[in-house]
Design an enzyme around this catalytic site. Structure first.
Site, PDB file in Angstrom:
ATOM      1  N   SER A  75      27.672  47.360  34.507  1.00 28.05           N
ATOM      2  CA  SER A  75      26.633  48.400  34.532  1.00 28.05           C
ATOM      3  C   SER A  75      27.236  49.778  34.774  1.00 28.05           C
ATOM      4  O   SER A  75      26.579  50.789  34.576  1.00 28.05           O
ATOM      5  CB  SER A  75      25.593  48.088  35.615  1.00 28.05           C
ATOM      6  OG  SER A  75      26.211  48.083  36.892  1.00 28.05           O
ATOM      7  N   GLU A  76      28.496  49.825  35.208  1.00 26.32           N
ATOM      8  CA  GLU A  76      29.178  51.093  35.454  1.00 26.32           C
ATOM      9  C   GLU A  76      29.987  51.550  34.234  1.00 26.32           C
ATOM     10  O   GLU A  76      30.829  52.449  34.346  1.00 26.32           O
ATOM     11  CB  GLU A  76      30.100  50.970  36.672  1.00 26.32           C
ATOM     12  CG  GLU A  76      29.401  50.554  37.945  1.00 26.32           C
ATOM     13  CD  GLU A  76      28.410  51.572  38.475  1.00 26.32           C
ATOM     14  OE1 GLU A  76      28.207  52.620  37.847  1.00 26.32           O
ATOM     15  OE2 GLU A  76      27.824  51.308  39.539  1.00 26.32           O
ATOM     16  N   HIS A  95      37.078  50.230  39.950  1.00 21.99           N
ATOM     17  CA  HIS A  95      36.004  50.457  40.910  1.00 21.99           C
ATOM     18  C   HIS A  95      36.012  49.266  41.853  1.00 21.99           C
ATOM     19  O   HIS A  95      35.940  48.125  41.406  1.00 21.99           O
ATOM     20  CB  HIS A  95      34.681  50.547  40.143  1.00 21.99           C
ATOM     21  CG  HIS A  95      33.474  50.316  40.981  1.00 21.99           C
ATOM     22  ND1 HIS A  95      32.310  49.829  40.446  1.00 21.99           N
ATOM     23  CD2 HIS A  95      33.223  50.506  42.288  1.00 21.99           C
ATOM     24  CE1 HIS A  95      31.397  49.726  41.389  1.00 21.99           C
ATOM     25  NE2 HIS A  95      31.930  50.127  42.520  1.00 21.99           N
TER      26      HIS A  95
END
Length: 193
Positions: A75-76, A95
């Protein structure tokens, strides 16, 4: 490096982060630039079972070029693409939710310490960027103010990294974790005069 080697390196990084407690089984994500496209880890896949054919291939606009049936990108995804847009020198983005980085970010505290001089000289401070809802453009809307001069940022809830190579990113992540641990212990013991 071949596409296959880049994908294997991504898997190595996410598995190393999992083993080092920097992510849980499903959180965190890694991407890498490869020629004119990018590879990114899939959403909600347990790190230790990740395989090369699960890595998703995207273009610079976020269009999926390859995804194994049943898999979707993190989703990032667009946060990763923003880093690549702002920093053409960056070839990998990682991340994670390392414990101490998250604690600093939640407290809106940039990571700046004189406790580990070598790390400070090598990497510099890690600033906190304003909060943005994960998975939306709000999470990276201020990256242009912070990422140009910094190798990493803390977006108030976790950490985003951009590195030239995944091996270098991993080295910096481990050093960053040590810096955060040291600073946290120092603050627990009180400020020195």
């Amino acid at each position: 490096m071949t596409a296959s080697e880049v994908k294997r390196k991504i898997i190595e990084v996410v598995q190393t982060e999992y083993k080092n407690g920097m992510v849980n089984m499903f959180e965190g994500n890694v991407s890498a630039r490869f020629e004119d496209r990018f590879f990114i880890t899939p959403s909600q896949v347990e790190k230790m079972s990740m395989e090369e054919d699960m890595i998703i291939e995207i273009d610079k606009d976020g269009n999926i070029l390859y995804a194994k049936e049943g898999y979707k990108p993190s989703s990032e995804l667009f946060m990763h693409l923003e880093v690549y847009k702002l920093r053409p020198d960056v070839n990998a983005v990682v991340h994670n939710h390392s414990l101490y980085a998250t604690a600093f970010a939640v407290n809106n505290m940039p990571l700046e310490t004189d406790a580990l001089t070598e790390a400070n000289i090598s990497f510099g401070p890690i600033p906190v960027v304003p909060y943005g809802t994960p998975g939306t453009d709000k999470i990276y809307k201020d990256f242009d103010k912070y990422l140009i001069d910094n190798w990493a940022v803390l977006p108030l809830h976790d950490e985003r990294r951009g590195e030239e190579k995944t091996e270098e990113r991993n080295r910096r992540a481990c050093t960053g974790q040590q810096r955060r641990n040291t600073e946290l212990q120092r603050t627990k013991q009180g400020q020195r005069e």
